[in-house]
Design an enzyme around this catalytic site. Sequence first.
Site, mmCIF file in Angstrom:
data_model
loop_
_atom_site.group_PDB
_atom_site.id
_atom_site.type_symbol
_atom_site.label_atom_id
_atom_site.label_comp_id
_atom_site.label_asym_id
_atom_site.label_seq_id
_atom_site.Cartn_x
_atom_site.Cartn_y
_atom_site.Cartn_z
ATOM 1 N N SER A 252 0.846 -1.193 0.000
ATOM 2 C CA SER A 252 0.000 0.000 0.000
ATOM 3 C C SER A 252 0.890 1.256 0.000
ATOM 4 O O SER A 252 1.665 1.448 -0.934
ATOM 5 C CB SER A 252 -0.960 -0.058 1.191
ATOM 6 O OG SER A 252 -2.017 0.858 1.045
ATOM 7 N N ASP B 142 -9.173 -3.762 -6.470
ATOM 8 C CA ASP B 142 -8.828 -3.217 -5.151
ATOM 9 C C ASP B 142 -9.352 -1.783 -5.062
ATOM 10 O O ASP B 142 -8.952 -0.925 -5.853
ATOM 11 C CB ASP B 142 -7.307 -3.239 -4.992
ATOM 12 C CG ASP B 142 -6.816 -2.697 -3.655
ATOM 13 O OD1 ASP B 142 -7.610 -2.103 -2.904
ATOM 14 O OD2 ASP B 142 -5.623 -2.868 -3.367
ATOM 15 N N HIS C 259 -7.780 -5.619 -0.804
ATOM 16 C CA HIS C 259 -6.537 -4.871 -0.689
ATOM 17 C C HIS C 259 -5.481 -5.771 -0.049
ATOM 18 O O HIS C 259 -5.700 -6.354 1.006
ATOM 19 C CB HIS C 259 -6.787 -3.641 0.185
ATOM 20 C CG HIS C 259 -5.627 -2.706 0.291
ATOM 21 N ND1 HIS C 259 -5.002 -2.163 -0.806
ATOM 22 C CD2 HIS C 259 -4.984 -2.209 1.380
ATOM 23 C CE1 HIS C 259 -4.030 -1.353 -0.405
ATOM 24 N NE2 HIS C 259 -3.994 -1.380 0.915
#
Length: 436
Positions: free
Chosen positions: A155, A367, A396
């Site tokens: 991320s 996502d 995610h």
Amino acid sequence: MPLDYNAPDGRTISIAISRVRASGSPEEYRGALLVNPGGPGGAGLNYAVAKRGKMPESVQRAYDIIGFDPRGVGHSNPVDCGPLGGLFDHPGPEPVPSTVPQERDYLNRLRAMAGDCREHAGAVSVFINTMNTARDMERIRRALHEPVLNFLGVSYGSYLGAAYAAEYPGHVGRMVLDSVVSPDRWHDFDTQQAFAMLRQRDVLFRWIADHPSLDLGSTPEAVHGQYSRARAALAENPLRGTFGPSEFDHLVYRVLSRTERWEPFARALSAYVHTGNGDGFAPEMPESDQESRNYEAALRTVKCADSTRPSTAEVIGAVRALRSVDPQPVLTGFEAATCRYWPQPRETARLGHPAMPAVLLTQASHDPTTPYPGAKRMQAVLPGSRMVVLRNGYSHGVFASQQNPCVDQTTAAYLVAGTVPPRDVDCQGLGLPAVN
């Protein structure tokens, strides 16, 4: 580490790191693999242990896994923004402004957040940014006596890895960037994410409608209606006196990011709609413990230190654009709106470099937290990089997260043997979850 790398002999800060040793033979050993869980604001000390346990065995045998709390986070001089404009008070105010007076109130809350950070974090906050964290990573590499930096960034960690590559392209080793943040300004990324969350919520409503046992309606429109009525009821009479629409939106934001959370949420929503039982709506978020306070403070501090601040017109324009799609968008991830009232950054983030080696990106096609189009834009600034795409993936986190053999084996081959795929790789995901 220097607080300010432009004044290396000035004030210093400490960075906390952890190490889990490789389990293989000396012949299998490939060195150290630094990991970052994302955020910005995610602590990494314990993450090294947790993430390692999900990695393919070949990676566990080959690498020492190195965790670290980035500057401003956890045990590394944690940044404090005090009450953050009342963010931890529950129930929070209605988070989605729908009238001009409500928009003014919304801006005032953002101004209060920024003011609390200036008051409590002080002058240190301008140095809590991505480029300085990348420089800290280089110091960690040197301390470990590693010739290159091997790195797994998830991320926001993907953004951090791209920043390291911009600053130290010749020291990039085997780098995996998972669930990839776009290279755009943070406010633009947050807006893209909010639109993706609306699309994901529509998928959730269709999925619920396809499962009659969840008892929320047989059409997406019916499910949406139940959702909206529940949210309105929470605004009128917050659960426990503390769980209102702001807390509900925080929960929904979290639910939308991982499909294994869909069924528990749907059952909690159904129980509340039909019986008034809201036990499934807990806890109130964001929580007020020290770790959560630090996370929320670091999240805004880094975003606002990394990119130019948006104008008032951009902040309100983004909210209105989202409301034109749906009257109740989820604005929970809109942290960079606070940057409207932040000082201009000393140094904006730089990402990628023409001289860097090829790296590997892993990304789910649906996502909502780090949307696929933005991941492709990041790939474009990382020369020669390859992307492993989990098609029909809606959650995610991909590598060592969804336990997809195609993703994990391709990534392990890159980390252990240095095998860069000749082209992007498509892997097939499991799609939407079954209902138990």
